[in-house]
Design a protein around this motif. Sequence first.
Motif, PDB file in Angstrom:
ATOM      1  N   ARG A   1       0.788  -1.231  -0.062  1.00 24.11           N
ATOM      2  CA  ARG A   1       0.012   0.059  -0.007  1.00 24.11           C
ATOM      3  C   ARG A   1       0.940   1.369   0.112  1.00 24.11           C
ATOM      4  NH1 ARG A   1      -2.326   1.138   4.480  1.00 24.11           N
ATOM      5  NH2 ARG A   1      -3.681   2.536   3.546  1.00 24.11           N
ATOM      6  N   LEU A   2       2.151   1.133   0.766  1.00 21.47           N
ATOM      7  CA  LEU A   2       2.817   2.399   0.915  1.00 21.47           C
ATOM      8  C   LEU A   2       3.593   2.492  -0.681  1.00 21.47           C
ATOM      9  CD1 LEU A   2       4.239   4.472   2.451  1.00 21.47           C
ATOM     10  CD2 LEU A   2       5.733   2.681   3.441  1.00 21.47           C
TER      11      LEU A   2
ATOM     12  N   ARG B   1       2.417   1.710  -3.392  1.00 26.97           N
ATOM     13  CA  ARG B   1       1.446   2.460  -4.552  1.00 26.97           C
ATOM     14  C   ARG B   1       1.431   3.729  -4.422  1.00 26.97           C
ATOM     15  NH1 ARG B   1      -1.156  -2.178  -3.029  1.00 26.97           N
ATOM     16  NH2 ARG B   1      -1.299  -3.996  -4.702  1.00 26.97           N
ATOM     17  N   TRP B   2       1.243   4.224  -3.001  1.00 29.90           N
ATOM     18  CA  TRP B   2       0.941   5.558  -2.627  1.00 29.90           C
ATOM     19  C   TRP B   2       2.373   6.485  -3.077  1.00 29.90           C
ATOM     20  CZ3 TRP B   2       3.751   8.500   1.323  1.00 29.90           C
ATOM     21  CH2 TRP B   2       2.797   9.722   1.203  1.00 29.90           C
ATOM     22  N   ASN B   3       3.391   5.847  -2.768  1.00 29.84           N
ATOM     23  CA  ASN B   3       4.668   6.769  -2.808  1.00 29.84           C
ATOM     24  C   ASN B   3       5.052   6.741  -4.182  1.00 29.84           C
ATOM     25  OD1 ASN B   3       8.170   6.377  -2.186  1.00 29.84           O
ATOM     26  ND2 ASN B   3       7.072   8.108  -1.481  1.00 29.84           N
TER      27      ASN B   3
ATOM     28  N   ASP C   1       3.509   7.705  -7.041  1.00 30.11           N
ATOM     29  CA  ASP C   1       3.052   8.721  -7.799  1.00 30.11           C
ATOM     30  C   ASP C   1       3.343   9.960  -7.053  1.00 30.11           C
ATOM     31  OD1 ASP C   1       1.398  11.020  -8.865  1.00 30.11           O
ATOM     32  OD2 ASP C   1       0.088   9.398  -9.799  1.00 30.11           O
TER      33      ASP C   1
ATOM     34  N   TYR D   1       1.668  12.710  -4.065  1.00 29.71           N
ATOM     35  CA  TYR D   1       1.695  12.531  -2.706  1.00 29.71           C
ATOM     36  C   TYR D   1       2.390  13.805  -2.034  1.00 29.71           C
ATOM     37  CZ  TYR D   1       6.630  11.418  -2.516  1.00 29.71           C
ATOM     38  OH  TYR D   1       8.067  11.467  -2.657  1.00 29.71           O
TER      39      TYR D   1
ATOM     40  N   GLU E   1      -0.401  16.015  -1.193  1.00 26.48           N
ATOM     41  CA  GLU E   1      -1.311  15.265   0.080  1.00 26.48           C
ATOM     42  C   GLU E   1      -0.393  15.855   1.477  1.00 26.48           C
ATOM     43  OE1 GLU E   1      -3.190  11.332   1.646  1.00 26.48           O
ATOM     44  OE2 GLU E   1      -2.131  11.310  -0.342  1.00 26.48           O
TER      45      GLU E   1
ATOM     46  N   ILE F   1      -1.553  10.222   7.362  1.00 26.04           N
ATOM     47  CA  ILE F   1      -2.103   9.669   6.331  1.00 26.04           C
ATOM     48  C   ILE F   1      -2.642   8.182   6.194  1.00 26.04           C
ATOM     49  CG2 ILE F   1      -1.875   9.694   3.592  1.00 26.04           C
ATOM     50  CD1 ILE F   1      -0.090  12.106   3.678  1.00 26.04           C
TER      51      ILE F   1
ATOM     52  N   HIS G   1       0.164   5.488   6.568  1.00 26.52           N
ATOM     53  CA  HIS G   1       1.427   4.812   6.110  1.00 26.52           C
ATOM     54  C   HIS G   1       2.389   5.150   7.181  1.00 26.52           C
ATOM     55  CE1 HIS G   1      -0.587   4.102   2.339  1.00 26.52           C
ATOM     56  NE2 HIS G   1      -0.722   5.454   2.132  1.00 26.52           N
TER      57      HIS G   1
END
Length: 304
Positions: A90-91, A93-95, A97, A100, A103, A240, A242
């Motif tokens: 999950r981390l 995927r978030w990182n 792009d 972030y 965000e 957030i 993570h």
Amino acid sequence: MSTRADYRLAFATSAEHPSIQPDDKHLASSLEHLGVAPVVCVWNDPNIDWSAFDAVLIRTIWDYFKHHSAFLAWLDRLDRLGVPTINDSRLLRWNSDKRYLLELSQHGVAIIPTRLASAAALPEVLATMPGQQVVIKPTISGGAWHTLRGTVGDAEFAAAAARLPRELDYLVQPFVPEVVSAGEWSLLYFAGEFSHAVIKRPASGDYRVQGEHGGSAEPARPDAATLAAADRALAAVAAIGHGDHAYVRVDGVVSEGGFLVMELELIEPFLHLAAHPLAAERLARDVADRLAHARPAAPTAVAS
């Protein structure tokens, strides 16, 4: 020292960098001492049976951003197989792009002012920044891939921007001259604790600090304000959702008296471990602990 391997760990690499790199060698040997067998695996090799591993440690997958859809599909496959990744999928995927950053800004983290634009919208966004030196980079990128620096209004720069891939989205940021004059900080954390730092400097006449572009790095000690700013950025990541990571590199620059986050590297950062063997051992212990909690080792058979 362990006399056998309790766990098999896929050491994820790329086709261009398929072996364990010198900076990671002590990490790999430290894992072996802890009963973890690191096995080099190119992340997008279709012939690898990922279910044969207890986890995947993400290391030199330095081309993932060029194959982002395949990268996300690979993470999905590992999730379906129940094979954990380090760091967590999950981390990752978030990182993957750089949106972030926006965000993080919403959570109070000081970043370089950033505008988001599609390729088609770049001229419109640049028109609001007349005469400014800016940097344009894809939201999904690494190693200064498809990154431009220039002055808004310069015809050559406008032509270069028009040639950027149309299918990508971009970040538009003012160029921060301190990257050249003072250098870019990289602060390394393992298991949530600060370990060490380097300052990266571009080659003469360049602005890119990556080694493949002639950049260099030297050990440095951050002051309290810089370290506190990096800590706040990681606290925002936790807020957030993570909060747990085995490793992270906080990249930023000190400008006008404050530390501005440029990137958080939570996927495949160069960790500057060669000069810090204790840090490599700390990371190895954390990885071994994660494996033990995820999949307790089978007990050794006792002869009757």
